[in-house]
Enzyme design. Structure first.
Site, PDB file in Angstrom:
ATOM      1  N   TYR A   1      32.781  68.756  41.819  1.00 45.09           N
ATOM      2  CA  TYR A   1      31.891  68.921  42.760  1.00 45.09           C
ATOM      3  C   TYR A   1      30.700  67.818  42.648  1.00 45.09           C
ATOM      4  O   TYR A   1      30.252  67.369  43.753  1.00 45.09           O
ATOM      5  CB  TYR A   1      30.853  70.300  42.400  1.00 45.09           C
ATOM      6  CG  TYR A   1      31.951  71.465  42.728  1.00 45.09           C
ATOM      7  CD1 TYR A   1      32.387  71.776  43.859  1.00 45.09           C
ATOM      8  CD2 TYR A   1      32.405  72.144  41.695  1.00 45.09           C
ATOM      9  CE1 TYR A   1      33.367  72.773  44.042  1.00 45.09           C
ATOM     10  CE2 TYR A   1      33.181  73.265  41.688  1.00 45.09           C
ATOM     11  CZ  TYR A   1      33.864  73.553  42.884  1.00 45.09           C
ATOM     12  OH  TYR A   1      34.576  74.757  43.168  1.00 45.09           O
TER      13      TYR A   1
ATOM     14  N   TYR B   1      52.254  74.158  38.206  1.00 42.59           N
ATOM     15  CA  TYR B   1      51.678  73.965  39.707  1.00 42.59           C
ATOM     16  C   TYR B   1      50.507  72.904  39.388  1.00 42.59           C
ATOM     17  O   TYR B   1      49.969  72.407  40.270  1.00 42.59           O
ATOM     18  CB  TYR B   1      51.359  74.968  40.564  1.00 42.59           C
ATOM     19  CG  TYR B   1      52.640  75.841  40.756  1.00 42.59           C
ATOM     20  CD1 TYR B   1      53.028  75.317  42.129  1.00 42.59           C
ATOM     21  CD2 TYR B   1      53.397  76.522  39.955  1.00 42.59           C
ATOM     22  CE1 TYR B   1      54.308  75.561  42.555  1.00 42.59           C
ATOM     23  CE2 TYR B   1      54.597  77.124  40.560  1.00 42.59           C
ATOM     24  CZ  TYR B   1      55.160  76.556  41.531  1.00 42.59           C
ATOM     25  OH  TYR B   1      56.352  77.034  42.092  1.00 42.59           O
TER      26      TYR B   1
ATOM     27  N   HIS C   1      35.908  82.617  38.723  1.00 41.59           N
ATOM     28  CA  HIS C   1      37.533  82.260  38.980  1.00 41.59           C
ATOM     29  C   HIS C   1      38.243  83.506  38.240  1.00 41.59           C
ATOM     30  O   HIS C   1      38.704  83.081  37.012  1.00 41.59           O
ATOM     31  CB  HIS C   1      37.856  81.125  38.352  1.00 41.59           C
ATOM     32  CG  HIS C   1      37.298  79.952  39.197  1.00 41.59           C
ATOM     33  ND1 HIS C   1      37.657  78.658  39.066  1.00 41.59           N
ATOM     34  CD2 HIS C   1      36.305  79.772  40.324  1.00 41.59           C
ATOM     35  CE1 HIS C   1      37.166  77.758  39.994  1.00 41.59           C
ATOM     36  NE2 HIS C   1      36.396  78.450  40.605  1.00 41.59           N
TER      37      HIS C   1
END
Length: 416
Positions: A308, A297, A191
């Site tokens: 996951y 956001y 990331h």
């Protein structure tokens, strides 16, 4: 000669690495304007991972559309090695990055240069490496390029922005220097974000990720951290004038928006000048957002995705006052990466549509947007079975896309 560059506003265990990489991997139309008709079905037919409901109609699984123009798709080369970013040069050629640390020039016919030397050392483990590339708005005069990469900075790595000059012989980058580091460094290989796009004033928008680990994840909400943000910096890497002001005394002045997971697409709308982004969700919850300065956001407080493992993220909520809703989201994921708005005349029905490379989705997303809402979705190049990493408009009005992999490909998508 007119040309198009990406528009101007113009932790880590093997299991977690595997899961994150999986996420990274994880019909009628009115021909005139691409608006879906009432008989078209959504392009997504798989069962969603969660039972979360959208906040408004059309936020996900919008009706499908189909391009009416006959398309000519050419695979120009498969000689790229894990390409990540592509941008146009004034003469119609392209600069393309490869994650291991190489920069290549490609002609519009697919001929590749030898690797260009002179770039800083990159950490190409996991999802890291040499990432995006952008040319200076005054490139014709100064030959300056900007690039993002994952840099080793103890105790970990971070997303860095560098700049340098493409030599006249095009064999090296001269005077390469790091102008910005997305602190803090963190020991993760995941990331990094890393997209670049110019604003109308000649400042750079830069995206970062929150580095995936549950320890670093909350920093997407921390204003004293550059992780999980969209940043806006000058050509020298300083906070851009006019950036939003935050109440927090320790807020980093380069922050433009926050609460992001892993932003791999940035694009400027050619009419409104608005900044749009796409970012990876976890298991479900990939997003497209219209970015407004100073806004939050939501990640990881709200999300339309799951861990996951299948468990809920945090409190398992999708809405909260003060947090922005995505314009659009996907569940299951398509793994959205590089993006561009189409502004050419070659395929008029695509005008102002947003195109996004989908990795796990193995297609190029086409989103028809009206009044800041997605009103139609199409999946292009599904037959190629490629992990599309980035897409850009060429000088000839065609789209050019790169696909991820050891035999990375460059495609041209034009009109028959």
């Amino acid at each position: 000669m007119s040309f198009h560059v990406k528009p101007l506003m113009t932790g880590v265990l093997v299991a977690s690495l595997f899961m994150a990489c999986n996420a990274d991997q994880s019909h009628g139309e009115k021909a005139a304007n691409g608006v879906a008709d009432s008989s078209s079905n959504p392009v997504e037919t798989k069962t969603p991972n969660s039972d979360y409901k959208p906040a408004f109609e059309g936020q996900t699984r919008i009706k499908g559309v189909k391009t009416q123009t006959p398309l000519d798709v050419k695979m120009l080369t498969d000689g790229l090695v894990y390409p990540w970013g592509i941008t146009g040069l004034p003469d119609g050629r392209f600069l393309i990055t490869e994650r291991k640390g190489d920069l290549r020039i490609a002609t519009a016919a697919g001929q590749l240069s030898a690797p260009i030397t002179g770039l800083p050392k990159v950490n190409s483990e996991g999802q890291g490496g040499l990432l995006d590339v952008a040319i200076d708005p005054d490139f014709a005069a100064n030959r300056t390029i900007y690039f993002t990469f994952s840099q080793d900075v103890p105790p970990g790595t971070l997303t860095a922005v560098g700049k340098g000059k493409l030599a006249a012989d095009e064999k090296t980058i001269e005077g390469a220097t790091v102008i910005y580091q997305g602190l803090p460094a963190f020991p993760s290989k995941l990331h990094y974000g890393g997209r670049l796009v110019w604003d109308k004033d000649g400042n750079l928008f830069v995206s970062t990720g929150e580095r995936s680990d549950t320890v670093s994840r909350p920093q997407a909400q921390h204003l004293n951290s550059a992780l999980g943000k969209v940043l806006r910096i000058t050509k020298d890497g300083k906070p851009a004038p006019g950036n939003p002001k935050f109440d927090a005394a320790d807020a980093r002045p380069e922050i433009y928006s926050y609460g992001h997971r892993n932003v791999q697409g940035l694009a400027i709308h050619p009419v409104t000048g608005d900044l749009w982004e796409d970012e990876f969700g976890p298991k479900g919850g990939d997003e497209v957002n219209r970015i407004e300065p100073g806004k939050n956001y939501g990640w990881p407080t709200i999300t339309y995705g799951l861990e996951y493992s299948g468990k809920k993220v945090g409190e398992g909520i999708t809405q909260k006052a003060g947090l922005e809703q995505p314009v659009y989201y996907w569940d299951p994921v398509v793994s959205p990466s590089g993006a561009t708005f189409y502004s050419g005349d070659l395929i008029p029905e695509w005008k102002n549509n947003l195109f996004i490379g989908a990795l796990s989705g193995m297609h190029i997303v086409r989103l028809v947007i009206e009044n800041n809402k997605v009103v139609g979705e199409e999946r292009l190049l599904t037959d190629q079975q490629q992990r599309f990493r980035d897409v850009v408009q060429g000088a000839d009005g065609a789209l050019y896309a790169i696909s991820d992999g050891e035999k990375g490909r460059l495609f041209r998508i034009g009109k028959k």
